[in-house]
Design an enzyme around this catalytic site. Structure first.
Site, PDB file in Angstrom:
ATOM      1  N   SER A 181      10.519  -3.110  22.340  1.00 26.62           N
ATOM      2  CA  SER A 181       9.673  -1.700  21.972  1.00 26.62           C
ATOM      3  C   SER A 181       8.605  -2.109  21.364  1.00 26.62           C
ATOM      4  O   SER A 181       7.831  -2.481  20.575  1.00 26.62           O
ATOM      5  CB  SER A 181      10.436  -1.065  20.511  1.00 26.62           C
ATOM      6  OG  SER A 181      10.264  -1.816  19.355  1.00 26.62           O
ATOM      7  N   ASN A 184      -2.192  -1.910  12.395  1.00 32.93           N
ATOM      8  CA  ASN A 184      -0.981  -2.236  11.572  1.00 32.93           C
ATOM      9  C   ASN A 184      -0.771  -3.219  10.590  1.00 32.93           C
ATOM     10  O   ASN A 184      -1.029  -4.632  10.755  1.00 32.93           O
ATOM     11  CB  ASN A 184       0.146  -1.143  10.951  1.00 32.93           C
ATOM     12  CG  ASN A 184       0.469  -1.467   9.176  1.00 32.93           C
ATOM     13  OD1 ASN A 184      -1.212  -1.280   8.511  1.00 32.93           O
ATOM     14  ND2 ASN A 184       1.083  -1.865   9.063  1.00 32.93           N
ATOM     15  N   LEU A 244      23.692  -0.998  10.987  1.00 27.50           N
ATOM     16  CA  LEU A 244      25.074  -0.966  10.409  1.00 27.50           C
ATOM     17  C   LEU A 244      24.802  -0.099   8.982  1.00 27.50           C
ATOM     18  O   LEU A 244      26.197   0.594   9.033  1.00 27.50           O
ATOM     19  CB  LEU A 244      25.950  -2.346  10.607  1.00 27.50           C
ATOM     20  CG  LEU A 244      26.596  -3.184   9.209  1.00 27.50           C
ATOM     21  CD1 LEU A 244      28.023  -2.386   9.695  1.00 27.50           C
ATOM     22  CD2 LEU A 244      26.964  -4.235   9.773  1.00 27.50           C
ATOM     23  N   THR A 262      27.465   7.377  14.785  1.00 30.54           N
ATOM     24  CA  THR A 262      27.106   8.120  16.613  1.00 30.54           C
ATOM     25  C   THR A 262      26.035   6.630  17.190  1.00 30.54           C
ATOM     26  O   THR A 262      25.252   5.731  16.280  1.00 30.54           O
ATOM     27  CB  THR A 262      25.747   8.413  16.210  1.00 30.54           C
ATOM     28  OG1 THR A 262      25.234   7.338  14.957  1.00 30.54           O
ATOM     29  CG2 THR A 262      25.683   9.602  15.444  1.00 30.54           C
ATOM     30  N   HIS A 290       8.517  -4.277  18.154  1.00 32.62           N
ATOM     31  CA  HIS A 290       9.024  -5.739  18.593  1.00 32.62           C
ATOM     32  C   HIS A 290       8.012  -6.860  19.632  1.00 32.62           C
ATOM     33  O   HIS A 290       7.416  -7.827  19.398  1.00 32.62           O
ATOM     34  CB  HIS A 290      10.534  -5.474  19.740  1.00 32.62           C
ATOM     35  CG  HIS A 290      11.912  -5.187  18.320  1.00 32.62           C
ATOM     36  ND1 HIS A 290      12.031  -3.540  19.166  1.00 32.62           N
ATOM     37  CD2 HIS A 290      12.352  -5.796  17.983  1.00 32.62           C
ATOM     38  CE1 HIS A 290      13.164  -3.737  18.215  1.00 32.62           C
ATOM     39  NE2 HIS A 290      13.045  -5.130  17.872  1.00 32.62           N
ATOM     40  N   ARG A 342       7.887  -1.142  10.321  1.00 35.26           N
ATOM     41  CA  ARG A 342       9.317  -2.313  11.149  1.00 35.26           C
ATOM     42  C   ARG A 342      10.178  -1.538  11.770  1.00 35.26           C
ATOM     43  O   ARG A 342      11.328  -2.051  12.477  1.00 35.26           O
ATOM     44  CB  ARG A 342      10.221  -3.558   9.977  1.00 35.26           C
ATOM     45  CG  ARG A 342      10.212  -2.120   9.012  1.00 35.26           C
ATOM     46  CD  ARG A 342      11.983  -2.319   9.198  1.00 35.26           C
ATOM     47  NE  ARG A 342      12.387  -1.705   7.998  1.00 35.26           N
ATOM     48  CZ  ARG A 342      14.271  -0.574   8.446  1.00 35.26           C
ATOM     49  NH1 ARG A 342      13.982   0.091   9.849  1.00 35.26           N
ATOM     50  NH2 ARG A 342      14.334  -0.082   7.364  1.00 35.26           N
ATOM     51  N   THR A 389      11.274 -10.857  14.386  1.00 31.12           N
ATOM     52  CA  THR A 389      12.744 -10.737  14.361  1.00 31.12           C
ATOM     53  C   THR A 389      12.917 -10.870  15.531  1.00 31.12           C
ATOM     54  O   THR A 389      12.837 -11.229  16.416  1.00 31.12           O
ATOM     55  CB  THR A 389      12.628  -8.858  14.755  1.00 31.12           C
ATOM     56  OG1 THR A 389      13.890  -8.694  15.736  1.00 31.12           O
ATOM     57  CG2 THR A 389      11.122  -8.618  15.688  1.00 31.12           C
ATOM     58  N   ARG A 391      17.454   5.036  23.663  1.00 33.94           N
ATOM     59  CA  ARG A 391      15.988   3.036  24.069  1.00 33.94           C
ATOM     60  C   ARG A 391      16.634   3.023  25.764  1.00 33.94           C
ATOM     61  O   ARG A 391      17.095   3.886  26.261  1.00 33.94           O
ATOM     62  CB  ARG A 391      16.616   2.246  23.384  1.00 33.94           C
ATOM     63  CG  ARG A 391      16.634   2.519  21.539  1.00 33.94           C
ATOM     64  CD  ARG A 391      16.884   1.252  21.331  1.00 33.94           C
ATOM     65  NE  ARG A 391      16.713   1.794  19.911  1.00 33.94           N
ATOM     66  CZ  ARG A 391      16.389   0.762  19.087  1.00 33.94           C
ATOM     67  NH1 ARG A 391      15.953  -0.952  19.107  1.00 33.94           N
ATOM     68  NH2 ARG A 391      16.497   0.719  17.022  1.00 33.94           N
ATOM     69  N   ASN A 438       0.536  -1.344   0.039  1.00 32.24           N
ATOM     70  CA  ASN A 438      -0.528  -0.140   0.117  1.00 32.24           C
ATOM     71  C   ASN A 438       0.828   1.021   0.113  1.00 32.24           C
ATOM     72  O   ASN A 438       0.310   2.138   0.432  1.00 32.24           O
ATOM     73  CB  ASN A 438      -1.046  -0.016   0.664  1.00 32.24           C
ATOM     74  CG  ASN A 438       0.165   0.260   2.804  1.00 32.24           C
ATOM     75  OD1 ASN A 438       0.705   0.136   2.569  1.00 32.24           O
ATOM     76  ND2 ASN A 438      -1.106   1.012   3.526  1.00 32.24           N
ATOM     77  N   LYS A 473       5.585  -8.148  16.922  1.00 30.58           N
ATOM     78  CA  LYS A 473       5.754  -9.178  16.348  1.00 30.58           C
ATOM     79  C   LYS A 473       5.582 -10.479  17.302  1.00 30.58           C
ATOM     80  O   LYS A 473       5.824 -11.475  16.619  1.00 30.58           O
ATOM     81  CB  LYS A 473       7.500  -9.436  15.975  1.00 30.58           C
ATOM     82  CG  LYS A 473       7.873  -8.219  15.004  1.00 30.58           C
ATOM     83  CD  LYS A 473       7.481  -9.248  13.668  1.00 30.58           C
ATOM     84  CE  LYS A 473       7.977  -7.502  12.317  1.00 30.58           C
ATOM     85  NZ  LYS A 473       7.597  -8.173  11.747  1.00 30.58           N
TER      86      LYS A 473
HETATM   87  N1  LIG Z   1      15.589  -4.554   7.485  1.00 32.61           N
HETATM   88  C1  LIG Z   1      15.529  -5.166   9.393  1.00 32.61           C
HETATM   89  O1  LIG Z   1      16.625  -5.140   9.399  1.00 32.61           O
HETATM   90  C2  LIG Z   1      14.378  -6.462   9.237  1.00 32.61           C
HETATM   91  C3  LIG Z   1      15.341  -7.040  10.355  1.00 32.61           C
HETATM   92  C4  LIG Z   1      14.235  -7.972  10.669  1.00 32.61           C
HETATM   93  C5  LIG Z   1      13.117  -8.310  10.425  1.00 32.61           C
HETATM   94  N2  LIG Z   1      11.856  -7.695   9.324  1.00 32.61           N
HETATM   95  C6  LIG Z   1      11.449  -7.483   9.290  1.00 32.61           C
HETATM   96  O2  LIG Z   1      11.056  -7.631   8.157  1.00 32.61           O
HETATM   97  C7  LIG Z   1       9.627  -7.069   6.799  1.00 32.61           C
HETATM   98  C8  LIG Z   1       9.924  -5.617   6.258  1.00 32.61           C
HETATM   99  O3  LIG Z   1      11.400  -5.259   6.251  1.00 32.61           O
HETATM  100  P1  LIG Z   1      11.773  -3.443   5.749  1.00 32.61           P
HETATM  101  O4  LIG Z   1      12.659  -3.372   6.297  1.00 32.61           O
HETATM  102  O5  LIG Z   1      11.638  -4.826   4.477  1.00 32.61           O
HETATM  103  O6  LIG Z   1      10.472  -2.683   6.252  1.00 32.61           O
HETATM  104  P2  LIG Z   1      10.388  -1.870   5.131  1.00 32.61           P
HETATM  105  O7  LIG Z   1       9.226  -0.479   5.486  1.00 32.61           O
HETATM  106  O8  LIG Z   1      10.766  -1.459   4.168  1.00 32.61           O
HETATM  107  O9  LIG Z   1       8.789  -2.534   4.089  1.00 32.61           O
HETATM  108  C9  LIG Z   1       8.057  -3.242   4.735  1.00 32.61           C
HETATM  109  C10 LIG Z   1       6.216  -2.863   3.416  1.00 32.61           C
HETATM  110  O10 LIG Z   1       5.441  -3.339   4.236  1.00 32.61           O
HETATM  111  C11 LIG Z   1       4.705  -1.798   2.893  1.00 32.61           C
HETATM  112  N3  LIG Z   1       3.601  -2.312   4.092  1.00 32.61           N
HETATM  113  C12 LIG Z   1       3.216  -1.885   5.141  1.00 32.61           C
HETATM  114  N4  LIG Z   1       2.279  -2.216   5.449  1.00 32.61           N
HETATM  115  C13 LIG Z   1       0.950  -2.263   4.987  1.00 32.61           C
HETATM  116  C14 LIG Z   1      -0.124  -2.343   4.818  1.00 32.61           C
HETATM  117  N5  LIG Z   1      -0.847  -2.388   6.212  1.00 32.61           N
HETATM  118  N6  LIG Z   1      -1.248  -2.935   3.965  1.00 32.61           N
HETATM  119  C15 LIG Z   1       0.161  -3.572   2.625  1.00 32.61           C
HETATM  120  N7  LIG Z   1       1.249  -3.145   2.804  1.00 32.61           N
HETATM  121  C16 LIG Z   1       2.099  -3.101   3.833  1.00 32.61           C
HETATM  122  C17 LIG Z   1       5.203  -1.069   3.434  1.00 32.61           C
HETATM  123  O11 LIG Z   1       5.200  -0.350   2.003  1.00 32.61           O
HETATM  124  C18 LIG Z   1       6.705  -1.329   2.421  1.00 32.61           C
HETATM  125  O12 LIG Z   1       7.066  -1.026   1.033  1.00 32.61           O
HETATM  126  C19 LIG Z   1       8.969  -5.885   8.695  1.00 32.61           C
HETATM  127  O13 LIG Z   1       8.101  -7.318   8.376  1.00 32.61           O
HETATM  128  C20 LIG Z   1      10.825  -6.252   9.590  1.00 32.61           C
HETATM  129  O14 LIG Z   1      10.084  -6.415  10.659  1.00 32.61           O
HETATM  130  C21 LIG Z   1      13.383  -6.048   9.025  1.00 32.61           C
END
Ligand SMILES: NC(=O)c1ccc[n+]([C@@H]2O[C@H](COP(=O)([O-])OP(=O)(O)OC[C@H]3O[C@@H](n4cnc5c(N)ncnc54)[C@H](O)[C@@H]3O)[C@@H](O)[C@H]2O)c1
Ligand SMILES: NC(=O)c1ccc[n+]([C@@H]2O[C@H](COP(=O)([O-])OP(=O)(O)OC[C@H]3O[C@@H](n4cnc5c(N)ncnc54)[C@H](O)[C@@H]3O)[C@@H](O)[C@H]2O)c1
Lengths: 409, 409
Positions: free
Chosen positions: B195, B119, B255, B269, B198, B101, B145, B338, B32, B201
């Protein structure tokens, strides 16, 4: 003490509000009347004729001279109203009953699953976030359920919320391999909810643990057994103060259903073998427990206090047989619409409330009175077609839909 | 395999979609674009210039001849659209990335706390309820996570989701007092989220356990470490396929923030002492893990499969020092916004993916490349004012707001 009662128009919330008001506390009810709307949706109605919230609080004023304010808003949706309300009223405590609370209703279809998760999770999260935002030191007393423990006991007494465990580890703090040795931890009792409704109480529990840790909110979570009985000393003061009595397949809880079925000579509907053991507490003990919990808040920074709010456990078939004996009604075994073990044991620690002075109303003392004074009195209001439980846990329970026993009476 | 990728426009979802398409799977993206809207809300932007979803899939078609469909709808709100989508497309699997996320974003204010809970919980519950309603046998792969375990290790290696425990009991199955004896159980690893993000999840995990038990849905939950790196073999094929790179105080992960800071000579930082140990995985390993998870679904009726999706753990200060060495940047210790322990150990079991063939990209091999090929290349797009982390876990962290180091460059 100034206490806001969220869900104060409901089956537990209304008698709790009256009891606390009677004890001299300053009580404010918040309720969006969603429960009354669900009655309309289901075409079901309280066996007892309940007055509107406005009539209720007016009658209370008339009878006792005491004021109870009533606010109609949705705790799960109207966040700004909730925040304003807390800032203006600054209650010492909030008792949070405002959730969709029927397991069968929560399992009926996706709409209900989604409503239950959405309503209950957002109601709780809104309340906690608003207390943090308003920066007030409000004690939250929440009504949870024994059902978060999962039905049944794993060969031990179920403790009050927290479980001491041992884990075998073969590494030390720094990650070096060492001889296997036990590590002691105390954790939230592992959850195993039996329905979407029960699951939302596990979600709540997770929210509470987080806000207690991060924001040092003071929270008490009452893991309540199934309420039985209808009237309290306060609701009995005037016909307009009468409490609701649900007997339908969605909202009626097992013992109150039996009481009503006994009163109208409908066969007592036992699901499966009736081997399920459940925890119970009388409605008069519930209101007393709420006050005890309010008087014993955790300190700031302390973890969530969890009490088991139940006084007896019984097997469903034993209850049915007991009621059958008292009333002469028959027992009818119908297929179980739920997904659960046919038989389970349940042993529960409930010392906290007993130590704090609760004197339980025993089943044996109260049953007959409820059948006669309440269920029989309003028996002509009963709609027999609403008695069978039709909400199925899964498609494979379909064989289990009980037929409407039309000529049961 | 036909795979729907919810959240397929995001940082993980986009490279995962391309990778799976490249491997010959039939990929459909649902998103979305809420993440792009949050960029606007925060006045922040990906360091890399990302194309629109329409341009992205058109470019992929042009470069590889492969089709990826794109659907724009809200998984948490547009339930009927989601249900229709599943019924029409009948995917073999859904990979669920569609959640808010960022931990700092989730802690910024009540609006964000509420949005994150609403959400994420409703997105997951809608997906599960829709699969049950559509009565399809779809394998759900969810991105969880490492943070559900709580930061840190309690003197043991963190297992993959489930923990064997012992409980001492002094009663037998029937509730009789007996000699104290140990009872063995296997439970979900006790959660301790740091948080609101978290915590969602943990809520997800509770939903998964319930639907796997009640409806026998096939679910894999990947407890993922922090992703580092930006490009994969597929995103590197064309400038229009480039992946997003977040470096701001809310969405930038530790990182990648260091990599970018090193590239623009901003002091690295480090929050607090930098004694926090975190788990990491490179973005190229992440996409591979998703495919491995898709190829190894649980059977129907089996419990949720949980894999730890991480390849290395590091202390934050060690990472900062390493980057400082490579790049010549300075290290700046700023107060920690945090609420967490200053120092923690973290030892994690991650055998499943290694046994299933994952060949990890080591930090030591990839860091320099990322600094030079990505961070330095787009350095002129950086907005220094967005670097400090300003979201505070509690009021008492207020002393910790890092001032904007305006002349940091
Ligand atoms: N990036 C990291 O380091 C990391 C680490 C651990 C876990 N994760 C998990 O991986 C998943 C993806 O993370 P990411 O870094 O790609 O985040 P991101 O925010 O870049 O991607 C999430 C995507 O989901 C879409 N979205 C969110 N809510 C929505 C909804 N209700 N309907 C339709 N689309 C929706 C957003 O528009 C976005 O494009 C997450 O669940 C996150 O918790 C990410
Ligand atoms: N009745 C029992 O046997 C029992 C047993 C264990 C636990 N509990 C718990 O006690 C609490 C109260 O149960 P009850 O039997 O009184 O249920 P009830 O449905 O009679 O009362 C709940 C009240 O909350 C209100 N409400 C629901 N959502 C709301 C919202 N978003 N905003 C404002 N008001 C809202 C409803 O209108 C209703 O008046 C529930 O949380 C339930 O889970 C009840």
């Amino acid at each position: 003490m100034k206490v806001a009662i969220l869900g104060g128009d409901g089956f537990c919330g209304w008698p709790a509000s009256l009891y606390l008001s009677d004890q001299g506390h300053d009580v404010i009810i918040v309720d969006n009347l969603s429960r009354r709307a669900i009655d309309e949706e289901l075409g079901a109605e309280s066996l007892t004729p309940i007055a509107t919230p406005e009539e209720r609080v007016a009658a209370w004023k008339e009878v006792t001279g005491k004021e109870i304010a009533f606010h109609n808003f949705n705790v799960a949706e109207d966040y700004d109203t909730l925040l304003d309300f807390l800032r203006t009223e600054q209650p010492d405590a909030v008792v949070h009953f405002a959730e969709q609370r029927a397991a069968p209703y929560s399992m009926k279809n996706s709409k209900n699953k989604r409503y239950t998760v959405d309503n209950n999770t957002n109601a709780t999260n809104n309340l906690l976030a608003a207390i943090v935002e308003a920066d007030l030191d409000i004690h939250v007393v929440h009504l949870g359920t024994m059902g978060v423990y999962g039905y049944g006991t794993a060969g031990m007494k179920i403790p009050e919320g927290y479980l001491e465990i041992q884990v075998m580890s073969d590494e030390d703090e720094a990650g070096n391999k060492v001889e296997p040795h036990p590590i002691e931890m105390e954790i939230l009792y592992p959850s195993n909810p039996g329905s979407i409704y029960h699951m939302t109480k596990v979600l709540d529990q997770t929210l509470f643990a987080f806000y207690a840790k991060n924001d040092e909110l003071r929270i008490t979570d009452l893991h309540q057994g199934i309420i039985w009985g209808t009237t309290t000393e306060q609701t009995a003061k005037d016909e307009r103060l009468i409490n609701r009595f649900d007997y339908d397949g969605d909202y009626g809880t097992v013992l109150n259903r039996f009481l009503m079925q006994a009163a109208v000579d409908y066969p007592l509907t036992v699901h499966g073998t009736g081997g399920q053991t459940r925890a119970f507490i009388h409605i008069r003990d519930m209101v007393r427990c709420i006050e005890i919990a309010l008087q014993n808040p955790p300190a700031r920074g302390e973890r969530v206090k969890i009490f088991n709010q139940m006084t007896e456990t019984h097997r469903v078939r034993d209850l049915a047989n007991l009621l059958a004996e008292i009333s002469g009604a028959e027992v009818a075994n119908v297929p179980n619409p739920r997904k659960e073990s046919a038989e389970n044991e349940l042993h529960v620690v409930n010392e906290t409330f007993l130590d704090l002075g609760l004197k339980p109303t025993k089943l044996a003392d109260g049953l007959l009175h409820e059948v006669e004074e309440v269920a029989r009195k309003y028996a002509d209001r009963a709609d027999m077609s609403k008695i069978p439980a039709r909400s199925l846990w899964t498609k494979s329970n379909e064989a289990g839909v009980p037929a409407v026993t039309a000529d049961a009476k």
